[in-house]
Structure formats: structure tokens, C-alpha cells
Design a protein around this motif. Structure first.
Motif, short mmCIF file in Angstrom:
data_model
loop_
_atom_site.label_atom_id
_atom_site.label_comp_id
_atom_site.label_asym_id
_atom_site.label_seq_id
_atom_site.Cartn_x
_atom_site.Cartn_y
_atom_site.Cartn_z
N PRO A 241 0.80 -1.22 0.00
CA PRO A 241 0.00 0.00 0.00
C PRO A 241 0.84 1.27 0.00
CG PRO A 241 0.06 -0.95 2.20
CD PRO A 241 0.74 -1.93 1.30
N GLY A 242 2.08 1.18 0.42
CA GLY A 242 2.92 2.35 0.60
C GLY A 242 3.62 2.78 -0.67
N THR A 243 2.84 3.32 -1.61
CA THR A 243 3.41 3.76 -2.87
C THR A 243 2.59 4.93 -3.41
OG1 THR A 243 4.23 2.98 -5.02
CG2 THR A 243 2.07 2.15 -4.30
N GLY A 244 3.16 5.66 -4.36
CA GLY A 244 2.53 6.90 -4.79
C GLY A 244 1.34 6.74 -5.70
N THR A 245 1.33 5.68 -6.52
CA THR A 245 0.24 5.50 -7.50
C THR A 245 -0.28 4.07 -7.44
OG1 THR A 245 1.96 5.14 -9.17
CG2 THR A 245 0.96 7.31 -9.10
N PRO A 246 -0.95 3.69 -6.36
CA PRO A 246 -1.42 2.32 -6.21
C PRO A 246 -2.56 2.01 -7.17
CG PRO A 246 -2.29 3.68 -4.45
CD PRO A 246 -1.33 4.54 -5.21
N VAL A 247 -2.58 0.77 -7.67
CA VAL A 247 -3.63 0.31 -8.58
C VAL A 247 -4.02 -1.10 -8.14
CG1 VAL A 247 -4.29 -0.12 -10.98
CG2 VAL A 247 -2.54 1.61 -10.47
N ILE A 248 -5.29 -1.33 -7.88
CA ILE A 248 -5.70 -2.66 -7.44
C ILE A 248 -5.60 -3.65 -8.60
CG2 ILE A 248 -7.25 -1.67 -5.72
CD1 ILE A 248 -9.59 -2.69 -7.48
N GLY A 249 -5.59 -4.93 -8.25
CA GLY A 249 -5.55 -5.98 -9.26
C GLY A 249 -4.14 -6.41 -9.63
N VAL A 274 11.92 0.42 -6.67
CA VAL A 274 11.59 1.84 -6.56
C VAL A 274 10.15 2.05 -6.10
CG1 VAL A 274 13.25 2.48 -8.34
CG2 VAL A 274 10.89 1.97 -8.99
N GLU A 275 9.85 3.32 -5.80
CA GLU A 275 8.49 3.82 -5.52
C GLU A 275 7.91 3.39 -4.17
OE1 GLU A 275 6.81 6.09 -7.09
OE2 GLU A 275 7.74 6.24 -9.08
N VAL A 276 8.78 3.08 -3.20
CA VAL A 276 8.30 2.85 -1.83
C VAL A 276 8.11 4.22 -1.17
CG1 VAL A 276 8.86 1.94 0.45
CG2 VAL A 276 9.37 0.60 -1.61
N ALA A 277 6.89 4.50 -0.73
CA ALA A 277 6.55 5.75 -0.05
C ALA A 277 6.05 5.41 1.35
CB ALA A 277 5.50 6.52 -0.84
N PRO A 278 6.94 5.41 2.34
CA PRO A 278 6.59 4.86 3.65
C PRO A 278 5.48 5.60 4.39
CG PRO A 278 8.79 5.85 3.67
CD PRO A 278 8.35 5.77 2.25
N ALA A 279 5.20 6.85 4.02
CA ALA A 279 4.13 7.57 4.71
C ALA A 279 2.77 6.91 4.50
CB ALA A 279 4.08 9.02 4.22
N TYR A 280 2.64 6.14 3.42
CA TYR A 280 1.37 5.47 3.11
C TYR A 280 1.43 3.98 3.42
CZ TYR A 280 1.24 9.82 0.54
OH TYR A 280 1.33 11.14 0.20
N ASP A 281 2.49 3.53 4.06
CA ASP A 281 2.68 2.12 4.34
C ASP A 281 1.92 1.71 5.60
OD1 ASP A 281 3.63 -0.39 3.82
OD2 ASP A 281 5.73 0.05 4.25
N ASN A 282 1.61 0.45 5.68
CA ASN A 282 0.98 -0.12 6.87
C ASN A 282 1.92 -1.17 7.46
OD1 ASN A 282 -1.41 1.34 6.42
ND2 ASN A 282 -2.22 -0.25 5.08
N SER A 283 2.37 -0.94 8.69
CA SER A 283 3.20 -1.91 9.39
C SER A 283 4.44 -2.32 8.60
CB SER A 283 2.38 -3.17 9.76
OG SER A 283 1.24 -2.82 10.51
N GLU A 284 4.96 -1.41 7.78
CA GLU A 284 6.20 -1.63 7.00
C GLU A 284 6.08 -2.77 5.99
OE1 GLU A 284 9.29 -2.18 9.97
OE2 GLU A 284 9.66 -0.04 10.03
N VAL A 285 4.86 -3.13 5.59
CA VAL A 285 4.74 -4.28 4.69
C VAL A 285 5.31 -3.96 3.30
CG1 VAL A 285 2.81 -5.31 5.91
CG2 VAL A 285 2.35 -3.69 4.07
N THR A 286 5.16 -2.72 2.84
CA THR A 286 5.69 -2.35 1.53
C THR A 286 7.21 -2.32 1.56
OG1 THR A 286 3.73 -0.96 1.25
CG2 THR A 286 5.54 -0.67 -0.34
#
Length: 309
Positions: A241-249, A274-286
Motif C-alpha cells: 500500500p505504501g506507494t505513490g500510485t497504487p492500482v488494485i488488481g 523503486v516507488e516505496v513511499a513509507p508515509a502510506y505504508d501499513n506496518s512496514e509491509v511495503t
């Protein structure tokens, strides 16, 4: 009774500075390292949510969860016994200056590659891959690209510094050969009539077996030098979830790891995540997913270079 002197040198999170607890070495060209890790804290080319500049630090922090394993499952060898990895820290550049950043990435990567070492880079937004490719081209010539992403990043209408245009510019510059390159996980629109790359979109990838995917990759790439770039949004947001342009699927982390493992034997010359944005991460899973993908790439690279006997 255990005395203080008999206790281990560190606990899980104490003094964890480098990726996988590898030593920090700000002069990596002087030593005998096989692989140099560099963090590229840059997100001025983002078109979505910013924050990727914090990605390298988050990936390093998450990597301590991987460093304690002597042998990384499901591999049957200890990576540290076969290759030497050093962490060169984060690239320093003039804050807010995209041109300065771009040139410094190319200059640093050129020195590393020309010294005979291999580079594993952590972004930062995906624009960082373009100067990395330019540097690798000087050493290896035209390369194949294996690109994991939700987006093709082949858009021609973007600005000079745009994380959606790198794979428009790289073929134009003659750096990569799209006829031997493949994009995996794509699930946003692109012009199929003019698109130069072979694509396994996310829906197809989710229905195919790993063996089918790997066979298609190897048939496409052939024996060209291969650069592997992994945008973390290739994974479904459930896993990243911790990324700038998430897309489901997207694909699962399990499938992505199995595809990476299937690349063993290929001539991998460079790698990035690339593209790990920790501000949007949950429990460091990204961040953990990115750190693990980097570790799998190192194993595959070591096997491909015949360093594992």
C-alpha cells in the motif's frame, strides 16, 4: 549464567544502518565488494503522491527482519559466504535540483559499473532508473529490460523529469532494446498499436503459472544483458500500500518472488526497486516487500554469475 561479554553483538534492531546489516562504505570503489547498494532519495518526478524520497531508509530498516537468517529460504546457500555486499548510503545531491540529481546518479553508477561491481539501487521514484540505465549502457551496450510495474512508463507527453517517461526516452536513446524487453503487471491504459514492449498484464499474470511467465521472459530477452527494475506498485496494494500510485488488481508478493527466482541463469547486469513511499505504508509491509525483492535479486544474481558452487 550468561555474562554480558557472552551476549551477541547486536539485537534485531540495534545499530542497523546498512541494508541487510551490511557495512556502510562511502568509498565503495576502493574495496573488494561484488555488489554496491545505493539509496536514491528522490521524488521530484512523481505525478501522484510524493514521499518516495524516504523509501531507501524504510527499506533498510525493514531489511533487518531478513538479515538474521543464515540461509534465506528457499535457497540452500548462505549469500554472505559467496558474495560481498556493501551499502554506499544515500546519494547526496543539491536538494530540489533534478538536473543535478540526474547527473550525479549517472556519474556514480558509471564509476561503480566500470569498476566491475554490480549495483543494486533503491528509490526514490521510478525516474531514477533512467540515469541508471544510461550508466549501465556505457559498460554493457544495449540491454534488455525486465520491468515490473502497474504502468508502462512509456508516455511521451511528460516533462523532462517525469517518472512516467523513462521507457519512452530509453529506447529513443538506444539504451534498451524494446524488442527484447518485457513489462509485467501492467494494468493502466497505453496505446497498444504503437507500444514497443511485450506486455504480460496483471490480469494475464495472475492467471498464468510462474513457469509460463518465466519461459516467456527468457524467450523475449534471449542472451542480452538484462536490467531488472521493480516498481513496487506492480504488487497489489494489499501487499504494497505504501506507494505513490497504487492500482488494485496487481500480482501477489509470493508470485513476484517466484518470478524473480525463475530468472536464475540470466545475465543480470543491474537491478533496482523503486516507488516505496513509507508515509502510506501499513506496518512496514511495503518496505519489507521491497527489501525482500532486493534480497532475492542478489541470490539470483549470484547464481547467474556462477559464484555459487
Amino acid at each position: 549464567m550468561t555474562t554480558i561479554a557472552e551476549k551477541p553483538d547486536y539485537s534485531l534492531y540495534s545499530n542497523a544502518f546498512g541494508y541487510l546489516r551490511q557495512p556502510l562504505d562511502f568509498r565503495p570503489l576502493d574495496g573488494d565488494a561484488d555488489v554496491v547498494v545505493i539509496g536514491l532519495p528522490f521524488d521530484m518526478a512523481t505525478t501522484g503522491r510524493s514521499g518516495g524520497r524516504m523509501g531507501p531508509g524504510a527499506i533498510r530498516n525493514a531489511s533487518v527482519n531478513l538479515a538474521w537468517e543464515e540461509v534465506r529460504w528457499p535457497w540452500d546457500f548462505s549469500l554472505n559466504e559467496h558474495i560481498k555486499v556493501v551499502d554506499a548510503g544515500d546519494l547526496v545531491y543539491n536538494c530540489g535540483d533534478s538536473a543535478d540529481f540526474t547527473q550525479r546518479v549517472e556519474d556514480f553508477a558509471t564509476k561503480v559499473v566500470e569498476s566491475g561491481k554490480t549495483l543494486l539501487s533503491f528509490g526514490g521514484d521510478h525516474f531514477v532508473t533512467l540515469p541508471l540505465l544510461r550508466a549501465h549502457y556505457k559498460k554493457h551496450g544495449k540491454m534488455a529490460l525486465l520491468h515490473f510495474d502497474a504502468h508502462t512508463d512509456t508516455y511521451s507527453q511528460g516533462s523532462k523529469y517525469d517518472h512516467g517517461t523513462m521507457f519512452y526516452h530509453a529506447p529513443v536513446e538506444g539504451i534498451i532494446d524494446p524488442a527484447h524487453s518485457l513489462q509485467l503487471g501492467i494494468r493502466t491504459d497505453y496505446d497498444r498499436s504503437t507500444h514497443l514492449f511485450e506486455v504480460i498484464d496483471a490480469a494475464a499474470a495472475n492467471d498464468m503459472t510462474v513457469d509460463q511467465i518465466v519461459a516467456q521472459i527468457k524467450a523475449r530477452v534471449g542472451d542480452l544483458p538484462l536490467y531488472v527494475t521493480f516498481d513496487i506498485d506492480c504488487l497489489d496494494p494489499a501487499f504494497a500500500p505504501g506507494t505513490g500510485t497504487p492500482v488494485i488488481g496487481g500480482v501477489t508478493s509470493d508470485k513476484a518472488l517466484k518470478i524473480i527466482r525463475g530468472l536464475k541463469g540470466m545475465n543480470i547486469v543491474g537491478m533496482d526497486v523503486v516507488e516505496v513511499a513509507p508515509a502510506y505504508d501499513n506496518s512496514e509491509v511495503t518496505a519489507l516487500a521491497a527489501a525482500t525483492l532486493g534480497l532475492e535479486m542478489l541470490h539470483v544474481w549470484a547464481v547467474g554469475k556462477d559464484l555459487i558452487k
